[in-house]
Design a protein around this motif. Structure first.
Motif, PDB file in Angstrom:
ATOM      1  N   ASP A 212     -15.252  -0.302  -2.842  1.00 23.06           N
ATOM      2  CA  ASP A 212     -15.736   0.860  -2.097  1.00 23.06           C
ATOM      3  C   ASP A 212     -15.275   0.865  -0.645  1.00 23.06           C
ATOM      4  N   SER A 213     -14.531  -0.150  -0.226  1.00 19.57           N
ATOM      5  CA  SER A 213     -14.089  -0.236   1.171  1.00 19.57           C
ATOM      6  C   SER A 213     -13.050   0.836   1.475  1.00 19.57           C
ATOM      7  N   ASP A 214     -13.113   1.371   2.685  1.00 15.81           N
ATOM      8  CA  ASP A 214     -12.091   2.313   3.129  1.00 15.81           C
ATOM      9  C   ASP A 214     -10.882   1.541   3.644  1.00 15.81           C
ATOM     10  N   PRO A 215      -9.680   1.968   3.313  1.00 18.72           N
ATOM     11  CA  PRO A 215      -8.491   1.254   3.785  1.00 18.72           C
ATOM     12  C   PRO A 215      -8.296   1.460   5.279  1.00 18.72           C
ATOM     13  N   PRO A 216      -7.780   0.465   5.973  1.00 21.30           N
ATOM     14  CA  PRO A 216      -7.522   0.626   7.408  1.00 21.30           C
ATOM     15  C   PRO A 216      -6.320   1.535   7.629  1.00 21.30           C
ATOM     16  N   PRO A 217      -6.223   2.181   8.790  1.00 23.16           N
ATOM     17  CA  PRO A 217      -5.016   2.975   9.079  1.00 23.16           C
ATOM     18  C   PRO A 217      -3.807   2.063   9.212  1.00 23.16           C
ATOM     19  N   GLY A 218      -2.654   2.639   9.036  1.00 23.76           N
ATOM     20  CA  GLY A 218      -1.425   1.859   9.142  1.00 23.76           C
ATOM     21  C   GLY A 218      -0.235   2.763   9.358  1.00 23.76           C
ATOM     22  N   MET A 219       0.950   2.179   9.257  1.00 27.81           N
ATOM     23  CA  MET A 219       2.172   2.955   9.450  1.00 27.81           C
ATOM     24  C   MET A 219       2.236   4.075   8.426  1.00 27.81           C
ATOM     25  N   MET A 220       2.717   5.263   8.865  1.00 26.33           N
ATOM     26  CA  MET A 220       2.793   6.442   8.000  1.00 26.33           C
ATOM     27  C   MET A 220       4.260   6.798   7.769  1.00 26.33           C
ATOM     28  N   PHE A 221       4.591   7.184   6.538  1.00 28.43           N
ATOM     29  CA  PHE A 221       5.965   7.532   6.166  1.00 28.43           C
ATOM     30  C   PHE A 221       5.967   8.871   5.449  1.00 28.43           C
ATOM     31  N   ASP A 222       7.129   9.544   5.507  1.00 27.45           N
ATOM     32  CA  ASP A 222       7.216  10.844   4.844  1.00 27.45           C
ATOM     33  C   ASP A 222       7.896  10.767   3.485  1.00 27.45           C
ATOM     34  N   GLN A 223       8.501   9.606   3.151  1.00 25.26           N
ATOM     35  CA  GLN A 223       9.154   9.459   1.861  1.00 25.26           C
ATOM     36  C   GLN A 223       8.948   8.039   1.340  1.00 25.26           C
ATOM     37  N   PHE A 224       8.932   7.912   0.006  1.00 24.57           N
ATOM     38  CA  PHE A 224       8.789   6.592  -0.602  1.00 24.57           C
ATOM     39  C   PHE A 224       9.934   5.668  -0.214  1.00 24.57           C
ATOM     40  N   SER A 225      11.140   6.218  -0.065  1.00 25.07           N
ATOM     41  CA  SER A 225      12.308   5.376   0.195  1.00 25.07           C
ATOM     42  C   SER A 225      12.167   4.620   1.511  1.00 25.07           C
ATOM     43  N   THR A 226      11.740   5.298   2.558  1.00 25.37           N
ATOM     44  CA  THR A 226      11.589   4.617   3.848  1.00 25.37           C
ATOM     45  C   THR A 226      10.405   3.656   3.823  1.00 25.37           C
ATOM     46  N   MET A 227       9.360   4.021   3.116  1.00 22.88           N
ATOM     47  CA  MET A 227       8.213   3.116   3.002  1.00 22.88           C
ATOM     48  C   MET A 227       8.599   1.854   2.231  1.00 22.88           C
ATOM     49  N   ALA A 228       9.405   2.007   1.181  1.00 18.05           N
ATOM     50  CA  ALA A 228       9.861   0.840   0.421  1.00 18.05           C
ATOM     51  C   ALA A 228      10.694  -0.090   1.299  1.00 18.05           C
ATOM     52  N   GLN A 229      11.565   0.478   2.127  1.00 14.09           N
ATOM     53  CA  GLN A 229      12.371  -0.359   3.013  1.00 14.09           C
ATOM     54  C   GLN A 229      11.498  -1.108   4.013  1.00 14.09           C
ATOM     55  N   ALA A 230      10.452  -0.452   4.504  1.00 12.09           N
ATOM     56  CA  ALA A 230       9.534  -1.129   5.419  1.00 12.09           C
ATOM     57  C   ALA A 230       8.847  -2.296   4.718  1.00 12.09           C
ATOM     58  N   ALA A 231       8.469  -2.089   3.457  1.00  8.21           N
ATOM     59  CA  ALA A 231       7.835  -3.170   2.698  1.00  8.21           C
ATOM     60  C   ALA A 231       8.820  -4.316   2.466  1.00  8.21           C
ATOM     61  N   ILE A 232      10.068  -3.995   2.154  1.00 11.26           N
ATOM     62  CA  ILE A 232      11.098  -5.020   1.934  1.00 11.26           C
ATOM     63  C   ILE A 232      11.262  -5.901   3.172  1.00 11.26           C
ATOM     64  N   HIS A 233      11.124  -5.291   4.343  1.00 12.42           N
ATOM     65  CA  HIS A 233      11.299  -6.032   5.584  1.00 12.42           C
ATOM     66  C   HIS A 233       9.998  -6.651   6.087  1.00 12.42           C
ATOM     67  N   GLY A 234       8.977  -6.703   5.227  1.00 14.07           N
ATOM     68  CA  GLY A 234       7.772  -7.441   5.540  1.00 14.07           C
ATOM     69  C   GLY A 234       6.787  -6.756   6.462  1.00 14.07           C
ATOM     70  N   LEU A 235       6.862  -5.419   6.575  1.00 15.76           N
ATOM     71  CA  LEU A 235       5.976  -4.709   7.496  1.00 15.76           C
ATOM     72  C   LEU A 235       4.610  -4.396   6.890  1.00 15.76           C
ATOM     73  N   GLY A 236       4.432  -4.660   5.605  1.00 15.04           N
ATOM     74  CA  GLY A 236       3.133  -4.409   5.002  1.00 15.04           C
ATOM     75  C   GLY A 236       3.253  -4.211   3.505  1.00 15.04           C
ATOM     76  N   ILE A 237       2.148  -3.756   2.908  1.00 14.81           N
ATOM     77  CA  ILE A 237       2.081  -3.522   1.464  1.00 14.81           C
ATOM     78  C   ILE A 237       2.186  -2.015   1.213  1.00 14.81           C
ATOM     79  N   ALA A 238       3.054  -1.663   0.304  1.00 13.80           N
ATOM     80  CA  ALA A 238       3.265  -0.257  -0.032  1.00 13.80           C
ATOM     81  C   ALA A 238       2.711   0.024  -1.417  1.00 13.80           C
ATOM     82  N   LEU A 239       2.220   1.239  -1.602  1.00 17.24           N
ATOM     83  CA  LEU A 239       1.740   1.702  -2.898  1.00 17.24           C
ATOM     84  C   LEU A 239       2.813   2.630  -3.463  1.00 17.24           C
ATOM     85  N   LEU A 240       3.534   2.166  -4.484  1.00 16.60           N
ATOM     86  CA  LEU A 240       4.686   2.903  -5.004  1.00 16.60           C
ATOM     87  C   LEU A 240       4.488   3.275  -6.469  1.00 16.60           C
TER      88      LEU A 240
END
Length: 303
Positions: A212-240
């Motif tokens: 039931d916990s609310d997720p904390p805010p974090g980096m925002m992306f407009d496309q899955f591709s850029t979010m995936a690259q951020a995850a690859i470079h260790g910037l956080g966990i992505a939901l894909l």
């Protein structure tokens, strides 16, 4: 339909203008069109005289498009493309032609594109043209025959072919989490990456796995591709989506951050204008997609 002839330039004049606007040089345009430079310049002058508008201006040794010319050249390019497509359709017959499809980038690249070779093999008479659109639009003001839509059946005035629900998994760089977390609550200790078109994605995932916990805010992306690259470079966990994550998981660039996955509230659809007759190319594509949907529902797209 009757239009004043003064607003209908010749095709050679339009071709010359489009080429000069794109290349910035009458010399280069002449070479591309297999004409002399003087012939191109003559066509440009005829066009400007006919419209009574300056479409090009000299800048140094080149030519640049004026603001009026910039607006005009966009319409010219679309018109020339449609004329070319109509010519192909006229030569090959009414049962053969092009399908103009609006796609979502991630779905188009990772789910649809790998399957299009099969469509090209089974339907060589149809040419599929793909362009990106991120949100619903009015088919009446576009050249599109159909589109890929994500969400619910909330696009007015269209027919729907459901394709597949979006099943998502949390992923991250191997250096961030060595083995998948068994307690989803632990995922809140890491930076979470968010997609602006799925603002409640993480909240839905957490609730689906009993948190039931609310997720904390974090980096925002407009496309899955850029979010995936951020995850690859260790910037956080992505939901894909699984269809997007699979290649990265297979080559080891990403790993599962948790053992749970969850189905989102949205699904992917093929949509098309309900008030138009269905062209043969769209009918063939729709029937083919229905077969792909059956394969996907059989487990083709799950991690």
């Amino acid at each position: 339909m009757s239009l004043p002839r003064r607003y209908l330039p010749s095709i050679p004049a339009l071709l010359a203008f489009e080429a000069v606007a794109r290349l910035g040089s009458a010399t280069q345009a002449a070479a591309e069109l297999s004409l002399t430079q003087s012939a191109v310049s003559r066509q440009l002058k005829l066009l400007e005289d006919q419209l009574g508008v300056a479409l090009l201006a000299r800048k140094g040794r080149g030519l640049v498009v004026t603001p009026q010319g910039e607006r005009y050249v966009r319409t010219v390019r679309t018109t020339l493309q449609r004329l070319a497509q109509a010519g192909v359709a006229a030569q090959t017959g009414p049962e053969i032609g092009a399908l103009n499809l609006a796609i979502l980038p991630a779905f188009g690249m990772h789910w649809l594109a790998p399957r299009l070779r099969d469509f090209a093999r089974t339907h060589p008479e149809v040419t599929v043209n793909l362009s990106t659109r991120l949100a619903p639009f009015d088919f009446r003001g576009s050249q599109f025959d159909a589109a890929i839509h994500f969400g619910r059946e909330d696009w007015p005035g269209v027919g729907y072919l459901p394709l597949l629900p979006e099943t998502v998994v949390p992923v991250c760089a191997p250096s961030l989490i060595a083995t998948p977390l068994t307690d989803p609550q632990e995922i809140l200790q890491f930076d979470l990456l968010h997609l602006d078109t799925r603002p409640r994605g993480w909240a839905r995932w957490l609730r689906a796995v009993g948190q039931d916990s609310d997720p904390p805010p974090g980096m925002m992306f407009d496309q899955f591709s850029t979010m995936a690259q951020a995850a690859i470079h260790g910037l956080g966990i992505a939901l894909l989506p699984t269809f997007f994550a699979d290649p990265y998981l297979a080559n080891g660039q990403l790993v599962l951050a948790a053992t749970q996955s969850a189905q989102s509230i949205g699904s992917y659809y093929l949509v098309w204008p309900a008030d138009r007759p269905c062209p043969p190319a769209l009918e063939a594509f729709r029937d083919w997609l229905a077969l792909q949907r059956t394969a996907a529902h059989a487990g083709d797209d799950h991690v």
